[in-house]
Structure formats: structure tokens, C-alpha cells
Design an enzyme around this catalytic site. Sequence first.
Site, PDB file in Angstrom:
ATOM      1  N   CYS A  43     -15.432  -0.760  -5.687  1.00 49.44           N
ATOM      2  CA  CYS A  43     -16.749  -0.649  -5.066  1.00 49.44           C
ATOM      3  C   CYS A  43     -17.446   0.601  -5.602  1.00 49.44           C
ATOM      4  CB  CYS A  43     -16.656  -0.652  -3.545  1.00 49.44           C
ATOM      5  SG  CYS A  43     -15.484   0.511  -2.863  1.00 49.44           S
TER       6      CYS A  43
ATOM      7  N   ASP B 170       4.551   2.856  -4.266  1.00 49.75           N
ATOM      8  CA  ASP B 170       3.531   3.298  -5.206  1.00 49.75           C
ATOM      9  C   ASP B 170       3.280   2.132  -6.159  1.00 49.75           C
ATOM     10  OD1 ASP B 170       2.088   4.333  -7.362  1.00 49.75           O
ATOM     11  OD2 ASP B 170       3.049   6.297  -7.202  1.00 49.75           O
TER      12      ASP B 170
ATOM     13  N   ASP C  96       0.854  -1.180   0.000  1.00 51.16           N
ATOM     14  CA  ASP C  96       0.000   0.000   0.000  1.00 51.16           C
ATOM     15  C   ASP C  96       0.893   1.233   0.000  1.00 51.16           C
ATOM     16  OD1 ASP C  96      -3.247   0.174   0.563  1.00 51.16           O
ATOM     17  OD2 ASP C  96      -2.173   2.046   0.944  1.00 51.16           O
TER      18      ASP C  96
END
Lengths: 302, 188
Positions: free
Chosen positions: A230, A157, A130
Site C-alpha cells: 500500500c 520470520d 506473521d
Amino acid sequence: MNPLERYAPLVDDPEAFRAACQRPLPSVVRVNTIKATADRVAAAFDTEGVGYEPIEWHDGLFALAERGPGTTWPYFHGWVHGQEEVSALPAVVLDPDPGDRVWDACAAPGSKTTQLSAQMGDQGLVVGNDSNLGRLSALRHNAERLGVTNLAVTNQDARNFSLKPFDFEAFDAALVDVPCSCEGTCRKNPTALEEWTIDHVRSVTGVQKSILSRAIQATKPGGTVVYSTCTFAPEENEAVVDHALQTEDCRIVPFDLPIDTVPGVTEWDGATFDSAVTETHRIYPHLNDTGGFYCAKLEVTA
Amino acid sequence: MTDERRVPEDDRLADNVGQRFDRLPATPADRTVSGRASREEVIEWWVEQYGVDPAIFEGYSFWEKGAGKVWICAEKETSQALPSPIEIEALGMTFMRTRQRHWKPTTAAVQRFGHHAKKNVLVLEGAEAAAFARGEDIPYESWDGDWGYLVVAHELAGDVEPIGVGLYLYDELRSTVPKGRQESLADL
């Protein structure tokens, strides 16, 4: 504007869509098979007087009757992890084997990462990456509570992720669950709608495309890359997958899901996408009374 | 306390570099970094302290990052071995604290591996188990096992389940459940 109105034309039953988006979701937990079985979790909930209902399509998911999972003994022991039902789908689609090396490009706070670890029997290697160091501490905390030992955590990254710390050339599979506009989480987090802007959609798609490209490049030929969000925005879903089809060595793999879905869209806002995106899945909240989700499965071809 | 062993510093060996993961040496004879515990000593400590079968650690490697913090990593196939040193944020799970007079297992390690323990397991009843999970120290006079770091457990869903690490000293059981893991839970 309310972003849901933007997507109502894509939906078979806009009224049901709007109504479902306003209903709160139950608290759902996933059984952590590294530490417990579904039967033992159910027995502990019974002992503690915690009401629960099994989720039909997955034998390790329980919807809790009332409270959140944090104040139960099974949670304390790391037997369960709070995770929305649809959020358990991408790891099921990826279906890694024990011994695989799997990259989770945007891993924090680690629900899907630790699910991958459990599916692999806590063997092989999951590299949970992350870019946000603060969110990595949540991933670390969850992984420790769940007893995960096959996880290496990196802080890079993802767009230009380097395998240099490791001594292998490519992963067997990758999960690309990217940062997105998140309207699909509105039943848990209504601010996702208030904070929505078209400018954010446009700015985040570049990041999404770059991370998916890097994941395809970092995965062995024949390996699987699962892309999920999502959001309902085609710019962040089918358009990103379409971009990968055009620029990277990959193809879309058809797959079935154990819940109701509709096919990815081939047209949106003047753009058209590769017809293969109809083999990707959209999940609207009213279809199964869940959050909203999008999921695509790719195979690396070279 | 049951065990006061520690690995002495040795001027002839290299200094520990705290910012990266280094694989533990297999045995004390393989030691190249001053004060670093070996795999053999780490496993021996668990065998002596808790009576675990050393075979439970086959398929795991042990690493040091930070001063004395030992991590455990699933690493079954030697063909897929990780390079050492490796500079990443985390590798596997924190396992125990060494480079101090009394080595101490982590809560995570005891929750994951404590069910293999054959001794120095203290099983608490309902209200005491809940107090321990809240991080409270518990007066406890009836313990006749070793002093030191115990596996503290309770009965749940048909079996004994480890809660965390307790430090037993002078008729008192001190909870070492870290603040971020403490929870107010039901008396079962």
C-alpha cells in the site's frame, strides 16, 4: 517532507491526486461467504437501519454510510469484515482453488488471509504467517469471529520460512503483502504520511525482497505468487519485483483488474526496471476514489 | 445438567503435551494420551446435546492443544493430511473445552455450526438478544429444555442465527460470550 510530493510527478493529475489523498475514505466491509451471503448481509443491514452502498466491481463489498462496522449485528456474527476496497484485490488476483495450499507470508491482522479462506470455500489449507506475535493475536481473533477452519497459523520470520512443521514440500500459491511505507493508507490513517522517512523506505526494501524471494522458492513451479503493497514508492514496488525477476525462477503474468489502474513504472530515481513491470498495477487514490495500492502477479517457472 | 461424561485419566497412557497440536484418536479404543477426548466422543456430544447430524463433521479433523482445548480443522482429502503432532500457533478454530466435568462448546463453534442444532436452541427476542451479546445474564423462567450449555440465537434476515453459548441454570440464562466478543448492538 510530504511523501506525496515525491510521487506527484508519476501521476497524470497531481492536483486530483493530492485532493483525493486528503479526503477520508468510507468504511468498507467484505461479506464473509463462509458464514453469509451478500443478500443476507444486505437484509440484516436493512433491518438494523445501517446505510450501505454496494461496491460495483465486487459483489461482496459494501461501503457503509456512517459508522464503522464493529457495532452491527452482521459484524458480531462474523458475516462481514472491515476491509478497505483495494485491500480486497490481491486475494482476487491470487484466485486460489478449494483444496489448494496457500501461504500468506505476512498475514496479520488477517483481512486478506480470511478472504483467501473464504474464496477456497474454507477448504484446503491457508498457512497464515506473521513474525509479530502480538499482531498474530489480531489474526486469530478475526479468524475465529469469521469462522475460518482451514487456517494454520505460524510465527516465523517469513524471510527464511521453514515448511518443517508441515509434511509437504511447497505451496500451490503465495500471497506476499509485505510491510511497507503505507502512504496508500493515508486516507484512513494520516499518520502514515507524518511517519514517512526515506530511511525507512531504504531499510524495508531489503525485507520485502527477501520475503518475495522466499515465497517464490516455497511455491511449486506453475504456481502463482502475488506481491502487493500500500505504498507508491517504486523502491518498494517495481524495484522489488525487478529484483525477483533477476534472482528467482519466475516471470510476470499480465492480469486485468476490475478498477482503473496505471502500469508499473520502468524508471525511478536513476534506476531502470525490467520492462515487464509495466504489466503490474499501480492504483492511485484519485483513479477510483480508493486507497493507494500496488499489485504484481508472478508465476513460478522452476 | 444434561451430560456429566468425562474421559477419565488413565495411568497406563501418556501425559498430554500442551504446547503442540495432537490429532484426537478416532475412538476411545485408539486413545494413547490420558484424558484425551476421541473424535467419536466429541461428535457424539454434539449429536446428543444439539441433535446435529454427525455427517456435518465429515471433512473436519479434531485436535487438542493446551489442556482440554479441542480445535476443528477443515481437512477433506486424506492425501493432504497434516502430520500429528504439529507445533504451530493455531490450527483451524477453537471448538470446545474438554477435560472438565461439563464439556463446553466455544462461541466460535456455535456461531459456525449452531445452525445445524435441532434441540437445546434458545431463541431470544430483540432486547434480550442484545443483552446477551453484551455479556449480560438474563432471568429466564420459561425454558423447558435441558439445563447446561445451550445454543442461544435470534432471528435475523430471514433465519435463526446463533449468537453464542448460554449456560442455563436455575431460571437464569448466563451469557458466556467472551469479553473480547461482547458488543453493544441494536435491539431488533
